[in-house]
Each structure stands twice: as C-alpha cells, then as structure tokens.
Design an enzyme around this catalytic site. Structure first.
Site, short mmCIF file in Angstrom:
data_model
loop_
_atom_site.label_atom_id
_atom_site.label_comp_id
_atom_site.label_asym_id
_atom_site.label_seq_id
_atom_site.Cartn_x
_atom_site.Cartn_y
_atom_site.Cartn_z
N THR A 197 26.38 21.65 -87.22
CA THR A 197 26.07 20.80 -86.08
C THR A 197 26.50 21.62 -84.88
O THR A 197 27.22 22.58 -85.04
CB THR A 197 26.96 19.53 -86.18
OG1 THR A 197 26.62 18.80 -87.34
CG2 THR A 197 26.87 18.63 -84.97
N ASP A 228 27.59 11.39 -88.33
CA ASP A 228 28.47 11.00 -87.22
C ASP A 228 27.91 11.40 -85.85
O ASP A 228 28.22 10.77 -84.84
CB ASP A 228 29.85 11.63 -87.40
CG ASP A 228 29.77 13.16 -87.48
OD1 ASP A 228 28.79 13.67 -88.07
OD2 ASP A 228 30.67 13.84 -86.96
N THR A 248 32.23 18.56 -85.80
CA THR A 248 31.22 19.06 -86.73
C THR A 248 31.83 18.97 -88.13
O THR A 248 33.04 18.92 -88.27
CB THR A 248 30.83 20.52 -86.43
OG1 THR A 248 31.99 21.35 -86.57
CG2 THR A 248 30.27 20.68 -85.03
N GLY A 249 30.96 18.98 -89.13
CA GLY A 249 31.47 18.87 -90.50
C GLY A 249 31.02 17.57 -91.14
O GLY A 249 30.06 16.94 -90.68
N GLY A 251 30.15 14.28 -91.76
CA GLY A 251 30.05 13.13 -90.87
C GLY A 251 30.58 11.84 -91.46
O GLY A 251 31.14 11.00 -90.74
N1 GLY Z 1 28.39 16.25 -88.70
C1 GLY Z 1 27.05 16.27 -89.00
C2 GLY Z 1 26.64 15.32 -90.04
O1 GLY Z 1 27.42 15.01 -90.92
O2 GLY Z 1 25.53 14.86 -90.00
#
Ligand code: GLY
Length: 344
Positions: A197, A228, A248-249, A251
């Site tokens: 992300t 997220d 990021t990571g 979600g």
């Molecule tokens: N953080 C990006 C997702 O999980 O969609």
C-alpha cells in the site's frame, strides 16, 4: 533527490493518460486558528515505496500548495507506476483477476475526509477519494457506486491489470489446488502476495496536516474484500491539532484496532510519534486472534505505521525489525529505519 519541472510535466501527462480531468476544486473552509507563537516545519513521511513521492509532496508544500493536494500528488506516482504491484495501475487483482482499489484521505485544516473502496478501472483512487470529500456530503463510496461517481467526475476507465500482474495471478490460480484442471508451472517461481500500500502524511510550516492511503489491497482477495486503507481512522487519520498517522500491511489487524486513530490519540496524550506508534503496535498484538499467533505469541504478519506530529516530529514503526520508511524535510528525501517491537 530533486524533482524537476519535467517530473511535474510527466506526472500531469500520466494523469491525463489515466483520464483525470482536473477541475477547479471548491474553496476550502477557513483553516483552524494556530496557537500563538507556533513554530513548525514542513515534513512528509510515507511508506518506503513513497521515496519518490515524499520529495514531490515536500516541494509542493514549499511552493505553497495545500498539504492534501501535495501528498496526493506524491502517491499518484505509485498509483500510476505499473511496476508497483501494491497499488493502482498494475496492482495485484482479486481471486477472479479483477483489480479492486481502496483509498482514503483527510484534510486537517478543514476537518474533512473522503474515501472509496472496491473501485474498479480507475488508476488513481486517491483522487476519487478527494473528489468524494470535495463534491459530496458523504465520506465513503464503494463498488459500482464509486465507479459511477468517478466517471461522472471526469475520471476515465482503463484496464488496470497489467500483463505481469495477470501472469502472477494465473500462476497463483494454477497452484491453488493440485487436483484441479490447471497445470501447475514446474518453475520454482515464488508466488507474490502483497498487502503493500502507500500511505503518506504531511505537515506544513504553519502546522496544517493531511494524510492519504491508497492500495490494491490484499493480493488475490475474495472479491469485495475491503482492507484498512479506505477506512478513516484505520488506514489513515489526521487531526490538525495533533498530527497524522497511517498504515500499510495486514489491513484486517489494523481495522480491529482503529490503529491510525489510536496513534493520533496517543500523540494527543503527549507521546512522541515513535512511542505512539509502538504503543499502537502493542495494541495490535493484544488484539490478534490465536490462529494468527506464532508459538512464541507474536503475530505471523507484519504491520507498519507512519506518523507526524504538528510540530514536525515524525516516526515509522513496524512489528518486526528491518522496516524502513520514507521521509522528506529540509535534509532531503531519504529512507530511515523504522522502530520495532520485535527482532526479526
Ligand atoms: N493495508 C492494505 C490492505 O490490507 O488492504
């Protein structure tokens, strides 16, 4: 790293190619008053893939541009880069091979937010999220409604599935089940997954704050899965009195903890950005269900947070050591090591 006029011209050309027709945005409401004697400094922080973008955003802030426009210009670079498979054009698709994008943004001075989720066919969901903020009384549009809105706003549709992402998806699909009718490739190519992300946050010298997060979400997700990134308070959050944070990571872990909101709240209580992010990561660990914990009690996934305070302090933090994040201030654009909870 410096950004030339040519970079700006190229970006404008890319946006035009993506079909975005810029319109005059309505005037923002009057910004909040600043505490007497406030002394700030412009700073932009982002996930590591925002290294080019933080310089663009920083230069725009120095040129007097609104901080939200600046960070959106920063993330547009990744959204339009077909080689970044975590976002926008070339993002890895859902399990049916369809690229579905999520984004949200927040504008501190006017206390406004916008978001889109499961948006198909538009490479720059960050700009569509801002258009939701600027042109509607809503905060979030999803799915076909978000697409209709984007087209009405002048965004043009395009096929976001690049040949590389299509091939990666087909390899993933072929290897799902040894008993299906798809022949597995016999190469040892690693199947790429991403919850990658881009999140970017900025503060101006006047202490105005903005944040944006944009993503193609979890690779090969169930169609309609929303992470997220488009959730205000999870993927990003800002409060002009305090600062901004984003993530990021994985979600799913972030949504359950409203982590970006929580990080800003920790800063409001007086914690420095680094400590606020580490406290937020502790909350993520505490809220992790047992199936996602390793035998040592630590999460099987990683999660990264980024934050700036209104006075220009900043930090990045990850669950596991080795993470880096992008920052740009008077010392230029660079990657810095993120704080962490656990050794890798
Ligand atoms: N953080 C990006 C997702 O999980 O969609």
């Amino acid at each position: 790293m410096s950004v030339s006029r040519r970079d700006f011209v190229e970006r404008a050309a890319l946006l035009a190619a993506a079909g975005f027709v810029p319109r005059p945005f309505p005037p923002a409401a009057a910004p909040a008053p600043r505490p007497a004697g406030f002394r700030g400094r412009p700073v932009v922080v982002a996930s590591a893939n925002g290294l080019r973008g933080v310089q663009v955003a920083y230069d725009r802030i120095l040129a007097g541009e609104d901080p939200l426009d600046a960070v959106i210009a920063g993330v547009n670079i990744q959204e339009l880069d077909p080689d970044d498979q975590s976002v926008g054009l070339g993002g890895l698709p859902n399990e049916e091979g369809v690229v579905q994008l999520d984004a949200s943004c927040m504008h501190g001075p006017t206390k406004r937010a916008g978001a889109v989720a499961s948006l198909e066919g538009i490479a720059t969901p960050s700009l569509v999220a801002k258009a939701v903020m600027d042109y509607t009384d809503h905060v979030m549009l999803v799915g076909p409604g978000a697409g209709k809105f984007a087209r009405a706003m002048g965004f043009k549709e395009q096929n976001l599935l690049t040949e590389k992402s299509r091939q990666d998806w087909m390899r993933w699909k072929a290897r799902l089940n040894p008993n299906d009718f798809w022949l597995d490739h016999d190469d040892d190519l690693k199947i790429k997954f991403t919850t990658g992300t881009i999140n970017m946050n900025a503060v101006t010298a006047a202490g105005d704050v903005a944040s944006v997060t944009t993503t193609s979400g979890m690779a090969y997700k169930i169609p309609g899965r929303i992470g997220d990134s488009p959730i205000v308070g999870a993927g990003q959050y800002c409060d002009n009195l305090v600062g901004a944070a984003g993530s990021t990571g994985r979600g799913e872990a972030n949504i359950k903890t409203c982590a970006s909101f929580l990080a800003v709240e920790f800063m409001r209580q007086g914690l420095a950005p680094r400590d606020a992010l580490l406290r937020t990561l502790e909350r993520v660990v505490a809220m992790t269900e047992p199936r996602l914990l390793r035998p040592d009690g630590r999460p099987k996934f990683d999660l990264e947070f980024y934050a700036i305070a209104k006075d220009g302090r900043y930090a990045g933090a990850t669950l596991y050591a080795g993470g880096r994040f992008a920052v740009c201030d008077e010392r230029g654009a660079r990657l810095e090591e993120a704080a962490h909870l656990f050794p890798r």
